[in-house]
Write an enzyme that holds these catalytic residues in place. Structure first.
Site, PDB file in Angstrom:
ATOM      1  N   GLY A  91       0.807  -1.227   0.000  1.00 58.16           N
ATOM      2  CA  GLY A  91       0.000   0.000   0.000  1.00 58.16           C
ATOM      3  C   GLY A  91       0.836   1.270   0.000  1.00 58.16           C
ATOM      4  N   PRO A  92       1.973   1.305  -0.751  1.00 51.19           N
ATOM      5  CG  PRO A  92       3.513   1.034  -2.485  1.00 51.19           C
ATOM      6  CD  PRO A  92       2.411   0.323  -1.761  1.00 51.19           C
ATOM      7  NE  ARG A  93      -0.400   3.587  -6.460  1.00 51.22           N
ATOM      8  CZ  ARG A  93      -1.711   3.394  -6.302  1.00 51.22           C
ATOM      9  NH1 ARG A  93      -2.507   4.402  -6.048  1.00 51.22           N
ATOM     10  NH2 ARG A  93      -2.222   2.176  -6.403  1.00 51.22           N
ATOM     11  N   GLY A  94      -0.660   4.809  -0.511  1.00 45.90           N
ATOM     12  CA  GLY A  94      -1.636   5.287   0.475  1.00 45.90           C
ATOM     13  C   GLY A  94      -0.996   6.249   1.459  1.00 45.90           C
ATOM     14  CE  LYS A  95      -5.611   9.483   3.769  1.00 45.60           C
ATOM     15  NZ  LYS A  95      -6.297   8.878   2.627  1.00 45.60           N
ATOM     16  CG  MET A  96      -1.865   5.014   7.459  1.00 44.67           C
ATOM     17  SD  MET A  96      -1.085   5.652   8.952  1.00 44.67           S
ATOM     18  CE  MET A  96      -0.774   4.142   9.851  1.00 44.67           C
ATOM     19  CB  ALA A 101      -0.772  -2.337  15.814  1.00 51.96           C
ATOM     20  CG  HIS A 113     -11.720  10.935  14.728  1.00 55.53           C
ATOM     21  ND1 HIS A 113     -12.108  10.616  16.017  1.00 55.53           N
ATOM     22  CD2 HIS A 113     -10.570  10.266  14.496  1.00 55.53           C
ATOM     23  CE1 HIS A 113     -11.223   9.784  16.528  1.00 55.53           C
ATOM     24  NE2 HIS A 113     -10.281   9.557  15.642  1.00 55.53           N
ATOM     25  CB  THR A 117      -5.909  -3.329   7.710  1.00 53.99           C
ATOM     26  OG1 THR A 117      -5.470  -4.679   7.861  1.00 53.99           O
ATOM     27  CG2 THR A 117      -5.167  -2.690   6.557  1.00 53.99           C
ATOM     28  CE  LYS A 147     -13.313   7.346  13.670  1.00 58.50           C
ATOM     29  NZ  LYS A 147     -12.637   6.206  13.038  1.00 58.50           N
TER      30      LYS A 147
HETATM   31  P1  NAP Z   1      -5.367   5.060   1.885  1.00 58.52           P
HETATM   32  O1  NAP Z   1      -4.694   6.371   1.728  1.00 58.52           O
HETATM   33  O2  NAP Z   1      -6.699   4.831   1.230  1.00 58.52           O
HETATM   34  O3  NAP Z   1      -4.348   3.941   1.379  1.00 58.52           O
HETATM   35  C1  NAP Z   1      -4.674   2.601   1.162  1.00 58.52           C
HETATM   36  C2  NAP Z   1      -3.760   2.102   0.068  1.00 58.52           C
HETATM   37  O4  NAP Z   1      -3.865   0.684   0.001  1.00 58.52           O
HETATM   38  C3  NAP Z   1      -4.117   2.654  -1.323  1.00 58.52           C
HETATM   39  O5  NAP Z   1      -2.981   3.220  -1.913  1.00 58.52           O
HETATM   40  C4  NAP Z   1      -4.564   1.403  -2.070  1.00 58.52           C
HETATM   41  O6  NAP Z   1      -4.212   1.435  -3.413  1.00 58.52           O
HETATM   42  C5  NAP Z   1      -3.767   0.338  -1.363  1.00 58.52           C
HETATM   43  N1  NAP Z   1      -4.291  -1.001  -1.611  1.00 58.52           N
HETATM   44  C6  NAP Z   1      -5.563  -1.432  -1.544  1.00 58.52           C
HETATM   45  N2  NAP Z   1      -5.615  -2.747  -1.878  1.00 58.52           N
HETATM   46  C7  NAP Z   1      -4.346  -3.121  -2.190  1.00 58.52           C
HETATM   47  C8  NAP Z   1      -3.744  -4.341  -2.604  1.00 58.52           C
HETATM   48  N3  NAP Z   1      -4.468  -5.441  -2.817  1.00 58.52           N
HETATM   49  N4  NAP Z   1      -2.410  -4.376  -2.793  1.00 58.52           N
HETATM   50  C9  NAP Z   1      -1.666  -3.273  -2.599  1.00 58.52           C
HETATM   51  N5  NAP Z   1      -2.168  -2.079  -2.205  1.00 58.52           N
HETATM   52  C10 NAP Z   1      -3.492  -2.014  -2.003  1.00 58.52           C
HETATM   53  O7  NAP Z   1      -5.571   4.729   3.420  1.00 58.52           O
HETATM   54  P2  NAP Z   1      -4.648   5.094   4.663  1.00 58.52           P
HETATM   55  O8  NAP Z   1      -5.194   6.263   5.367  1.00 58.52           O
HETATM   56  O9  NAP Z   1      -3.229   5.097   4.230  1.00 58.52           O
HETATM   57  O10 NAP Z   1      -4.908   3.821   5.571  1.00 58.52           O
HETATM   58  C11 NAP Z   1      -4.503   2.551   5.137  1.00 58.52           C
HETATM   59  C12 NAP Z   1      -5.030   1.516   6.107  1.00 58.52           C
HETATM   60  O11 NAP Z   1      -4.449   1.733   7.394  1.00 58.52           O
HETATM   61  C13 NAP Z   1      -6.543   1.591   6.302  1.00 58.52           C
HETATM   62  O12 NAP Z   1      -7.031   0.265   6.444  1.00 58.52           O
HETATM   63  C14 NAP Z   1      -6.705   2.373   7.601  1.00 58.52           C
HETATM   64  O13 NAP Z   1      -7.878   2.047   8.299  1.00 58.52           O
HETATM   65  C15 NAP Z   1      -5.476   1.911   8.354  1.00 58.52           C
HETATM   66  N6  NAP Z   1      -4.972   2.855   9.360  1.00 58.52           N
HETATM   67  C16 NAP Z   1      -4.393   2.296  10.427  1.00 58.52           C
HETATM   68  C17 NAP Z   1      -3.848   3.085  11.396  1.00 58.52           C
HETATM   69  C18 NAP Z   1      -3.221   2.446  12.599  1.00 58.52           C
HETATM   70  O14 NAP Z   1      -2.744   3.161  13.479  1.00 58.52           O
HETATM   71  N7  NAP Z   1      -3.183   1.126  12.666  1.00 58.52           N
HETATM   72  C19 NAP Z   1      -3.888   4.482  11.273  1.00 58.52           C
HETATM   73  C20 NAP Z   1      -4.457   5.042  10.127  1.00 58.52           C
HETATM   74  C21 NAP Z   1      -4.998   4.207   9.168  1.00 58.52           C
HETATM   75  P3  NAP Z   1      -5.289   1.807  -4.569  1.00 58.52           P
HETATM   76  O15 NAP Z   1      -5.257   3.286  -4.648  1.00 58.52           O
HETATM   77  O16 NAP Z   1      -4.768   1.139  -5.785  1.00 58.52           O
HETATM   78  O17 NAP Z   1      -6.607   1.242  -4.132  1.00 58.52           O
END
Ligand code: NAP
Length: 271
Positions: free
Chosen positions: A15-20, A130, A160, A105, A164
């Protein structure tokens, strides 16, 4: 924390393009004893990380399939920050390939956690799930549980951003559960109180009230307010951006290589 035991850790980030995920790639790149082994991204298959916009100068390869990545790359740890469904699938695949998963997640049931714990123990490898990587938020929960032994009146205010979808937040629900483990049972407020507008007193968990605020401009914030005769005590935590989660991700990666079981919740690896 002493990290002397931690040698070079080869890491896959999903998930490297995602915010986290974006922050996690930076963390791995910036940490001396971490090495980026590969990333798993639904796009950009076959490229190198350095070719992706905004990414560090790393030769690590991009795979669009976790199966292929785990088959092709030598790695110790998988950091997964994708979606609840994908996180579960990647966790299982990592365990099958003897790679320690660090999963950020949410959405795991108690039964699933137990199943994965058994697999991790059979294979004698560590795994961490976590739902909250914010070390400060975990401490807020721990401190709230400590305070609840002495203050039985408490209300939780969680705030929040307005994108959300769920309310109350998982952190607020968990804080309430931890507090209710130790505080004497108590129905708070006046016994005859009534709401002139429905919901005015918030949601109730065993007599304890949680209030959820949603506003643009906010990120993730929580106040736990205790009240006693002539005094109040407020424990507050604020996450201002995704970087706030990275010390917890780092801690989890360092600890997971030392485990031979699955640990659920960062609080269980924080002394
Ligand atoms: P986000 O910006 O939507 O990023 C999610 C990323 O996952 C997107 O780039 C998406 O790519 C990618 N993805 C989805 N399915 C995939 C797959 N099969 N293979 C590879 N990449 C895939 O969300 P975020 O805010 O970064 O959060 C990511 C996750 O962490 C969420 O589940 C969120 O609930 C969780 N989170 C956890 C914490 C914690 O403290 N544990 C804190 C914040 C968020 P595409 O654009 O191609 O769909």
């Amino acid at each position: 924390m002493n990290t002397d035991h931690v040698e070079n850790v080869r890491i896959i980030v999903a998930g490297p393009r995602g915010k986290m995920g974006f922050e996690a790639v930076q963390l791995v790149h910036e940490t001396e004893h971490f090495e980026l082994a590969a990333v798993v991204d639904t796009r950009n298959n076959g490229l190198q990380v350095k070719e992706l916009a905004g990414m560090p100068a790393s030769d690590a390869k991009v795979f669009d399939s976790m199966e292929e990545c785990l088959g092709a790359v030598e790695a110790d740890v998988l950091i997964d920050l994708t979606t609840p469904e994908t996180g579960k699938r990647h966790l299982k695949l990592a365990l099958d390939h003897h790679v320690s998963p660090v999963i950020g997640t949410t959405g795991f049931t108690a039964k699933e956690i137990e199943t994965y714990r058994q697999i991790a123990e059979e294979k004698e490898i560590g795994a961490i799930i976590a739902p909250n990587f914010a070390v400060g938020a975990v401490l807020m929960m721990k401190f709230s549980q400590m305070a609840a032994k002495y203050f039985s009146d408490v209300e939780i205010l969680e705030m929040h951003h307005d994108n959300k979808l769920d309310a109350p937040s998982g952190t607020a629900a968990k804080t309430a559960a931890l507090i209710n483990e130790v505080r004497p049972p108590k129905q708070q407020g006046h016994p005859d109180e009534k709401e002139d507008i429905e919901g005015a007193r918030g949601a109730e968990v065993d007599g304890l009230h949680i209030h959820s605020i949603r506003l643009p401009g906010l990120v993730a914030h929580q106040e736990v307010i205790f009240g006693g005769a002539g005094q109040t005590l407020t424990i507050r935590h604020d996450s201002f951006n995704r970087r706030s989660f990275m010390p917890g991700v780092k801690l989890a990666v360092e600890q997971v290589t030392q485990l031979k079981t699955l640990v659920y919740g960062l609080e269980n690896i924080m002394e």
